[in-house]
Write an enzyme that holds these catalytic residues in place. Structure first.
Site, PDB file in Angstrom:
ATOM      1  N   HIS A   7       0.759  -1.285  -0.004  1.00  0.00           N
ATOM      2  CA  HIS A   7      -0.109   0.121   0.072  1.00  0.00           C
ATOM      3  C   HIS A   7       0.714   1.358   0.099  1.00  0.00           C
ATOM      4  O   HIS A   7       0.587   2.220  -0.674  1.00  0.00           O
ATOM      5  CB  HIS A   7      -0.854   0.009   1.168  1.00  0.00           C
ATOM      6  CG  HIS A   7      -1.937  -0.947   1.372  1.00  0.00           C
ATOM      7  ND1 HIS A   7      -1.949  -1.890   2.494  1.00  0.00           N
ATOM      8  CD2 HIS A   7      -2.898  -1.445   0.518  1.00  0.00           C
ATOM      9  CE1 HIS A   7      -3.117  -2.794   2.151  1.00  0.00           C
ATOM     10  NE2 HIS A   7      -3.475  -2.654   0.984  1.00  0.00           N
ATOM     11  N   ARG A  35      -1.613  -5.564  -8.428  1.00  0.00           N
ATOM     12  CA  ARG A  35      -0.613  -6.495  -8.194  1.00  0.00           C
ATOM     13  C   ARG A  35      -0.682  -7.543  -9.326  1.00  0.00           C
ATOM     14  O   ARG A  35       0.706  -7.952  -9.788  1.00  0.00           O
ATOM     15  CB  ARG A  35      -0.766  -7.270  -7.107  1.00  0.00           C
ATOM     16  CG  ARG A  35      -0.555  -6.243  -5.875  1.00  0.00           C
ATOM     17  CD  ARG A  35      -0.792  -6.912  -4.363  1.00  0.00           C
ATOM     18  NE  ARG A  35      -2.137  -7.699  -4.683  1.00  0.00           N
ATOM     19  CZ  ARG A  35      -3.075  -7.851  -3.617  1.00  0.00           C
ATOM     20  NH1 ARG A  35      -2.676  -7.273  -2.389  1.00  0.00           N
ATOM     21  NH2 ARG A  35      -4.238  -8.323  -3.962  1.00  0.00           N
ATOM     22  N   SER A  45      -2.816  -7.517   2.401  1.00  0.00           N
ATOM     23  CA  SER A  45      -3.196  -7.545   3.766  1.00  0.00           C
ATOM     24  C   SER A  45      -3.661  -9.020   4.276  1.00  0.00           C
ATOM     25  O   SER A  45      -3.315  -9.372   5.422  1.00  0.00           O
ATOM     26  CB  SER A  45      -4.384  -6.648   4.005  1.00  0.00           C
ATOM     27  OG  SER A  45      -4.120  -5.348   3.813  1.00  0.00           O
ATOM     28  N   LYS A  88     -16.585  -7.123   5.792  1.00  0.00           N
ATOM     29  CA  LYS A  88     -15.344  -8.043   5.168  1.00  0.00           C
ATOM     30  C   LYS A  88     -14.963  -8.733   6.565  1.00  0.00           C
ATOM     31  O   LYS A  88     -14.071  -9.404   6.590  1.00  0.00           O
ATOM     32  CB  LYS A  88     -14.496  -7.179   4.795  1.00  0.00           C
ATOM     33  CG  LYS A  88     -14.540  -6.808   3.169  1.00  0.00           C
ATOM     34  CD  LYS A  88     -13.438  -6.235   2.721  1.00  0.00           C
ATOM     35  CE  LYS A  88     -13.339  -6.050   1.320  1.00  0.00           C
ATOM     36  NZ  LYS A  88     -12.078  -5.451   0.993  1.00  0.00           N
TER      37      LYS A  88
END
Length: 161
Positions: A17, A90, A128, A41
């Site tokens: 990030h 990514r 993450s 989430k």
């Protein structure tokens, strides 16, 4: 002035990030790191903890501000007077999801553009969810996190013991 929004759950904020944030600081006047509440989430860290970690990680970046939000991203963009969203890509697997989200946001707010940035190669694998998996197994992920964030997490883990 070009103000951009970099949204995410940041559960926790990682070196990946930060790579995107630092790249954005060279392209735009002001970056708002927008920490989504995202209770659906089931984040590992509370919204307040995630905001605190992002603020600690971005403290030395003069043109970066951290804000929490819980409304629609396009409404947050309007509230912050920004017409640009930044997202990181990514891998190809990110692209499909990000493309859908970009189109959904464009359908709600055609005036808001989404710009995609790729992290450097050494940060491309960091997510993450990888960090959370490592943390759940009580292993060190210091090499994947900004030092300030790692310190916060280590302190929080010690407080639980």
């Amino acid at each position: 002035m070009k103000r951009v929004i970099y949204p995410g759950t940041f559960d926790p904020i990682t070196n990946g990030h930060m790579d995107i944030i630092i790249r954005a600081t060279h392209l735009f006047d002001e970056i708002i790191v927008a920490v989504a509440k995202s209770s659906e989430k089931g984040p590992m860290f509370s919204h307040a903890q995630r905001i605190a970690m992002a603020k600690a990680a971005c403290k030395s970046l003069d043109n970066v501000k951290v804000e929490g939000f819980s409304n629609l991203l396009v409404d947050f963009c309007r509230q912050m007077e920004s017409t640009i969203i930044i997202r990181g890509l990514r891998a190809v697997s990110d692209f499909e999801y990000e493309l859908q989200m970009g189109y959904a946001n464009a359908s709600l707010a055609p005036e808001i553009e989404t710009v995609y940035l790729m992290p450097s190669l050494e940060n491309a694998f960091i997510s993450s969810s990888v960090v959370r998996s490592i943390l759940k197994h009580d292993a060190s992920c210091a090499h994947l996190l900004p030092p300030q964030v790692n310190a916060i997490i280590e302190t929080s883990i010690k407080c639980k013991e």
